[in-house]
Design a protein around this motif. Structure first.
Motif, mmCIF file in Angstrom:
data_model
loop_
_atom_site.group_PDB
_atom_site.id
_atom_site.type_symbol
_atom_site.label_atom_id
_atom_site.label_comp_id
_atom_site.label_asym_id
_atom_site.label_seq_id
_atom_site.Cartn_x
_atom_site.Cartn_y
_atom_site.Cartn_z
ATOM 1 N N ASN A 1 0.812 -1.221 0.000
ATOM 2 C CA ASN A 1 0.000 0.000 0.000
ATOM 3 C C ASN A 1 0.845 1.271 0.000
ATOM 4 O O ASN A 1 0.315 2.377 -0.104
ATOM 5 N N GLY A 2 2.161 1.128 0.130
ATOM 6 C CA GLY A 2 3.040 2.292 0.149
ATOM 7 C C GLY A 2 3.089 3.009 1.476
ATOM 8 O O GLY A 2 3.623 4.123 1.570
ATOM 9 N N LEU A 3 2.547 2.393 2.533
ATOM 10 C CA LEU A 3 2.601 3.002 3.866
ATOM 11 C C LEU A 3 3.987 2.843 4.492
ATOM 12 O O LEU A 3 4.343 3.568 5.417
ATOM 13 N N ARG B 1 -5.431 5.018 -4.778
ATOM 14 C CA ARG B 1 -6.853 5.181 -5.099
ATOM 15 C C ARG B 1 -7.390 4.002 -5.907
ATOM 16 O O ARG B 1 -8.585 3.898 -6.119
ATOM 17 N N GLN B 2 -6.482 3.139 -6.363
ATOM 18 C CA GLN B 2 -6.908 1.904 -7.018
ATOM 19 C C GLN B 2 -7.052 0.763 -6.002
ATOM 20 O O GLN B 2 -7.376 -0.355 -6.371
ATOM 21 N N MET B 3 -6.765 1.070 -4.731
ATOM 22 C CA MET B 3 -6.763 0.040 -3.696
ATOM 23 C C MET B 3 -7.783 0.341 -2.609
ATOM 24 O O MET B 3 -7.922 1.484 -2.180
ATOM 25 N N GLY B 4 -8.477 -0.691 -2.152
ATOM 26 C CA GLY B 4 -9.273 -0.579 -0.944
ATOM 27 C C GLY B 4 -8.474 -1.166 0.205
ATOM 28 O O GLY B 4 -7.657 -2.077 -0.002
ATOM 29 N N TYR B 5 -8.675 -0.646 1.402
ATOM 30 C CA TYR B 5 -7.902 -1.118 2.558
ATOM 31 C C TYR B 5 -8.862 -1.344 3.719
ATOM 32 O O TYR B 5 -9.598 -0.446 4.111
ATOM 33 N N VAL B 6 -8.849 -2.564 4.262
ATOM 34 C CA VAL B 6 -9.719 -2.901 5.389
ATOM 35 C C VAL B 6 -8.836 -3.373 6.543
ATOM 36 O O VAL B 6 -7.977 -4.237 6.357
ATOM 37 N N ARG C 1 -18.787 -4.080 8.558
ATOM 38 C CA ARG C 1 -19.483 -4.045 7.269
ATOM 39 C C ARG C 1 -19.315 -2.672 6.607
ATOM 40 O O ARG C 1 -19.128 -2.580 5.395
ATOM 41 N N VAL C 2 -19.391 -1.613 7.398
ATOM 42 C CA VAL C 2 -19.184 -0.262 6.856
ATOM 43 C C VAL C 2 -17.747 -0.127 6.341
ATOM 44 O O VAL C 2 -17.507 0.452 5.277
ATOM 45 N N GLY C 3 -16.794 -0.676 7.094
ATOM 46 C CA GLY C 3 -15.399 -0.645 6.655
ATOM 47 C C GLY C 3 -15.206 -1.352 5.320
ATOM 48 O O GLY C 3 -14.481 -0.870 4.439
ATOM 49 N N LEU C 4 -15.868 -2.490 5.150
ATOM 50 C CA LEU C 4 -15.814 -3.223 3.877
ATOM 51 C C LEU C 4 -16.446 -2.406 2.754
ATOM 52 O O LEU C 4 -15.896 -2.312 1.647
ATOM 53 N N ALA C 5 -17.606 -1.819 3.058
ATOM 54 C CA ALA C 5 -18.300 -1.005 2.050
ATOM 55 C C ALA C 5 -17.436 0.178 1.630
ATOM 56 O O ALA C 5 -17.350 0.506 0.438
ATOM 57 N N ARG C 6 -16.797 0.825 2.591
ATOM 58 C CA ARG C 6 -15.939 1.976 2.255
ATOM 59 C C ARG C 6 -14.776 1.547 1.361
ATOM 60 O O ARG C 6 -14.424 2.229 0.400
ATOM 61 N N ALA C 7 -14.169 0.391 1.682
ATOM 62 C CA ALA C 7 -13.035 -0.096 0.891
ATOM 63 C C ALA C 7 -13.436 -0.441 -0.539
ATOM 64 O O ALA C 7 -12.637 -0.318 -1.467
ATOM 65 N N ARG D 1 -9.333 -1.961 -7.905
ATOM 66 C CA ARG D 1 -8.824 -3.151 -8.588
ATOM 67 C C ARG D 1 -8.119 -4.081 -7.605
ATOM 68 O O ARG D 1 -7.960 -5.266 -7.868
ATOM 69 N N ILE D 2 -7.655 -3.499 -6.493
ATOM 70 C CA ILE D 2 -6.936 -4.273 -5.475
ATOM 71 C C ILE D 2 -7.578 -4.006 -4.125
ATOM 72 O O ILE D 2 -7.883 -2.855 -3.786
ATOM 73 N N LEU D 3 -7.783 -5.068 -3.345
ATOM 74 C CA LEU D 3 -8.347 -4.944 -1.998
ATOM 75 C C LEU D 3 -7.362 -5.548 -1.015
ATOM 76 O O LEU D 3 -7.020 -6.732 -1.096
ATOM 77 N N LEU D 4 -6.869 -4.719 -0.079
ATOM 78 C CA LEU D 4 -5.929 -5.158 0.950
ATOM 79 C C LEU D 4 -6.683 -5.284 2.265
ATOM 80 O O LEU D 4 -7.378 -4.350 2.679
ATOM 81 N N MET D 5 -6.533 -6.433 2.937
ATOM 82 C CA MET D 5 -7.319 -6.706 4.144
ATOM 83 C C MET D 5 -6.408 -7.210 5.254
ATOM 84 O O MET D 5 -5.748 -8.245 5.103
ATOM 85 N N ASP D 6 -6.357 -6.471 6.355
ATOM 86 C CA ASP D 6 -5.492 -6.825 7.482
ATOM 87 C C ASP D 6 -6.336 -7.327 8.647
ATOM 88 O O ASP D 6 -6.945 -6.539 9.369
ATOM 89 N N GLU D 7 -6.392 -8.638 8.820
ATOM 90 C CA GLU D 7 -7.181 -9.277 9.882
ATOM 91 C C GLU D 7 -8.592 -8.674 9.929
ATOM 92 O O GLU D 7 -9.061 -8.227 10.980
ATOM 93 N N PRO D 8 -9.310 -8.631 8.800
ATOM 94 C CA PRO D 8 -10.566 -7.874 8.746
ATOM 95 C C PRO D 8 -11.672 -8.411 9.634
ATOM 96 O O PRO D 8 -12.585 -7.674 9.994
ATOM 97 N N PHE D 9 -11.618 -9.688 9.988
ATOM 98 C CA PHE D 9 -12.692 -10.278 10.792
ATOM 99 C C PHE D 9 -12.209 -10.680 12.186
ATOM 100 O O PHE D 9 -12.944 -11.290 12.948
ATOM 101 N N GLY D 10 -10.961 -10.341 12.505
ATOM 102 C CA GLY D 10 -10.333 -10.842 13.731
ATOM 103 C C GLY D 10 -10.951 -10.354 15.025
ATOM 104 O O GLY D 10 -10.875 -11.033 16.041
ATOM 105 N N ALA D 11 -11.563 -9.158 15.020
ATOM 106 C CA ALA D 11 -12.099 -8.599 16.263
ATOM 107 C C ALA D 11 -13.548 -9.004 16.519
ATOM 108 O O ALA D 11 -14.142 -8.588 17.514
#
Length: 263
Positions: free
Chosen positions: A48-50, A75-80, A142-148, A154-164
């Motif tokens: 993600n370039g972070l 801007r081509q990436m979603g991040y959750v 769910r809102v976080g997923l919708a925002r991403a 074209r790319i979706l990056l997900m960091d432990e999206p369901f872990g909590a």
């Protein structure tokens, strides 16, 4: 779609990534699996370039990350992330519509996209004017997923999206996630420490340990052709369940168990 070549990264003199090579095909789901400290999240942040790699190159859709406009690529990436990461002073609608707004979509397009995603993710329209603090953990995720997904990345990056989430909510959101037609043409990189989740969602799974990828392959490869004793041992506790899931027997047993008894 995504290529990492000989990636090294250190923090405070301690190397956390030690020569990562990873090539991710378009429209596939690549899982980064491993224990805490294995380098999964750092790898995702580099894509993600972070974070910037100390050595090596990252190429996204033919573009070298080090030589292109990061903002444009992001801007081509979603991040959750695990905690949804919503802006607390924005309403649900404002959170979901944030990136389309930055991309100067029309109000009509943004509103239609918000309604469409909320329907697919089972978010009632009555929540749109609420703030994140008024939502449950499952609703926030769910809102976080919708925002991403809002700007059709074209790319979706997900960091432990369901872990909590609790197990029941996690299973429900996972199911909704898998049914999203938006994902058909999306390249997904998912970080998790949950073996069962990796096997349920991944086309390929990269098992990471101490900053290295020990094996990257299909779930069947990892289970039946482990590349090292560590890979074999890592999966040992869940082997029976994973075998059942891969063979399709788990779903059959689950349906049989849920079937109401005859009177």
């Amino acid at each position: 779609m995504i290529s990492l070549q000989n990636i090294h990264k250190a923090f405070a003199g301690q190397e956390v990534l030690k020569g990562i090579d990873l090539h991710i095909a378009p429209h596939s789901t690549q899982v980064l699996l491993g224990l805490s400290g294995s380098g999964k999240t750092t790898t995702l942040r580099l894509i993600n370039g972070l974070e910037k790699a100390d050595k090596g190159s990252i190429v996204i859709d033919g573009k070298d990350l080090a030589r292109h406009d990061l903002l444009q690529l992001r801007r081509q990436m979603g991040y959750v992330v695990q905690t949804a990461g919503l802006f607390p002073h924005y309403t649900v609608a404002q959170n979901i519509g944030l990136v389309p707004c930055l991309l100067k979509w029309s109000e009509k397009e943004i509103h239609a996209r918000i309604e469409n995603l909320c329907a697919k993710l089972h978010l009632p329209g009555t929540l749109l004017n609420r703030f994140p603090a008024a939502l449950s953990g499952g609703q926030q995720q769910r809102v976080g997923l919708a925002r991403a997904l809002a700007a059709k990345p074209r790319i979706l990056l997900m960091d432990e999206p369901f872990g909590a989430l609790d197990p029941i909510t996690r299973a429900a959101i996972r199911k909704e996630f898998l049914e999203l037609d938006e994902l058909i043409e999306t390249t997904i990189v998912l970080v998790t420490h949950d073996v069962s989740e990796a096997f349920a969602l991944g086309d390929k799974i990269a098992l990471m340990h101490e900053g290295k990828i020990l094996q990257n392959g299909t779930p069947e490869d990892l289970l039946h052709k482990p590349a090292s004793p560590f890979v074999d041992h890592f999966l040992a506790n869940e082997r029976v369940l994973l075998e059942l899931k891969l063979s399709g027997q788990y779903e059959a047993l689950e349906k049989q168990y849920q079937k109401p008894a005859s009177p």
